[in-house]
Design a protein around this motif. Structure first.
Motif, PDB file in Angstrom:
ATOM      1  N   PHE A   1       0.844  -1.191   0.000  1.00  0.00           N
ATOM      2  CA  PHE A   1       0.000   0.000   0.000  1.00  0.00           C
ATOM      3  C   PHE A   1       0.877   1.238   0.000  1.00  0.00           C
ATOM      4  O   PHE A   1       1.970   1.235   0.558  1.00  0.00           O
ATOM      5  N   ASP A   2       0.399   2.315  -0.630  1.00  0.00           N
ATOM      6  CA  ASP A   2       0.992   3.635  -0.445  1.00  0.00           C
ATOM      7  C   ASP A   2      -0.172   4.616  -0.278  1.00  0.00           C
ATOM      8  O   ASP A   2      -1.321   4.279  -0.532  1.00  0.00           O
ATOM      9  N   ARG A   3       0.135   5.803   0.189  1.00  0.00           N
ATOM     10  CA  ARG A   3      -0.939   6.757   0.523  1.00  0.00           C
ATOM     11  C   ARG A   3      -1.822   7.104  -0.671  1.00  0.00           C
ATOM     12  O   ARG A   3      -3.038   7.179  -0.546  1.00  0.00           O
ATOM     13  N   ALA A   4      -1.221   7.337  -1.827  1.00  0.00           N
ATOM     14  CA  ALA A   4      -2.006   7.708  -3.007  1.00  0.00           C
ATOM     15  C   ALA A   4      -2.947   6.575  -3.413  1.00  0.00           C
ATOM     16  O   ALA A   4      -4.112   6.812  -3.757  1.00  0.00           O
ATOM     17  N   PHE A   5      -2.461   5.345  -3.340  1.00  0.00           N
ATOM     18  CA  PHE A   5      -3.290   4.195  -3.696  1.00  0.00           C
ATOM     19  C   PHE A   5      -4.417   4.014  -2.678  1.00  0.00           C
ATOM     20  O   PHE A   5      -5.563   3.778  -3.056  1.00  0.00           O
ATOM     21  N   MET A   6      -4.122   4.153  -1.398  1.00  0.00           N
ATOM     22  CA  MET A   6      -5.158   4.034  -0.373  1.00  0.00           C
ATOM     23  C   MET A   6      -6.215   5.125  -0.554  1.00  0.00           C
ATOM     24  O   MET A   6      -7.411   4.867  -0.401  1.00  0.00           O
ATOM     25  N   ALA A   7      -5.795   6.333  -0.909  1.00  0.00           N
ATOM     26  CA  ALA A   7      -6.749   7.419  -1.143  1.00  0.00           C
ATOM     27  C   ALA A   7      -7.643   7.087  -2.339  1.00  0.00           C
ATOM     28  O   ALA A   7      -8.851   7.354  -2.316  1.00  0.00           O
ATOM     29  N   TRP A   8      -7.061   6.513  -3.388  1.00  0.00           N
ATOM     30  CA  TRP A   8      -7.843   6.125  -4.561  1.00  0.00           C
ATOM     31  C   TRP A   8      -8.892   5.080  -4.182  1.00  0.00           C
ATOM     32  O   TRP A   8     -10.038   5.162  -4.617  1.00  0.00           O
ATOM     33  N   ILE A   9      -8.509   4.098  -3.375  1.00  0.00           N
ATOM     34  CA  ILE A   9      -9.454   3.051  -2.959  1.00  0.00           C
ATOM     35  C   ILE A   9     -10.652   3.674  -2.252  1.00  0.00           C
ATOM     36  O   ILE A   9     -11.796   3.301  -2.501  1.00  0.00           O
ATOM     37  N   LYS A  10     -10.401   4.659  -1.394  1.00  0.00           N
ATOM     38  CA  LYS A  10     -11.448   5.218  -0.541  1.00  0.00           C
ATOM     39  C   LYS A  10     -12.054   6.511  -1.092  1.00  0.00           C
ATOM     40  O   LYS A  10     -12.698   7.247  -0.362  1.00  0.00           O
ATOM     41  N   ASP A  11     -11.900   6.782  -2.403  1.00  0.00           N
ATOM     42  CA  ASP A  11     -12.362   8.063  -2.957  1.00  0.00           C
ATOM     43  C   ASP A  11     -13.872   8.158  -3.145  1.00  0.00           C
ATOM     44  O   ASP A  11     -14.386   9.186  -3.580  1.00  0.00           O
ATOM     45  N   GLY A  12     -14.610   7.093  -2.819  1.00  0.00           N
ATOM     46  CA  GLY A  12     -16.068   7.135  -2.904  1.00  0.00           C
ATOM     47  C   GLY A  12     -16.624   6.635  -4.224  1.00  0.00           C
ATOM     48  O   GLY A  12     -17.832   6.421  -4.339  1.00  0.00           O
ATOM     49  N   ALA A  13     -15.788   6.455  -5.236  1.00  0.00           N
ATOM     50  CA  ALA A  13     -16.256   5.921  -6.514  1.00  0.00           C
ATOM     51  C   ALA A  13     -16.551   4.431  -6.351  1.00  0.00           C
ATOM     52  O   ALA A  13     -15.855   3.731  -5.615  1.00  0.00           O
TER      53      ALA A  13
END
Length: 72
Positions: free
Chosen positions: A41-53
């Motif tokens: 995991f990295d922060r950008a990838f985790m943010a993408w997972i949880k972006d609501g889409a």
């Protein structure tokens, strides 16, 4: 109906990302099986997972592989 248990419930490519999504060992096991032992995991990838889409765990595995295709 109770929410999906990211720690214990079985995960497959069709498992939807829910508002209660967590980066658990269960998720890590699934993504390591999908993406290989280099998965992390990295922060950008985790943010993408949880972006609501709307997305599934299959989408998550595919996106990680897309982002790391140049690393291979």
């Amino acid at each position: 109906m109770t929410g999906f248990d990211w720690h214990a419930d079985p995960i497959d490519r069709d498992t939807p990302i829910t508002p209660t999504y967590r980066n658990t060992q269960n998720v890590r096991r699934f993504l390591t099986a999908e993406c290989g032992t280099g998965f992390e995991f990295d922060r950008a990838f985790m943010a993408w997972i949880k972006d609501g889409a709307a997305k599934t765990m299959g989408d998550v595995g595919d996106e990680w592989q897309r982002r790391h295709a140049a690393d291979a």
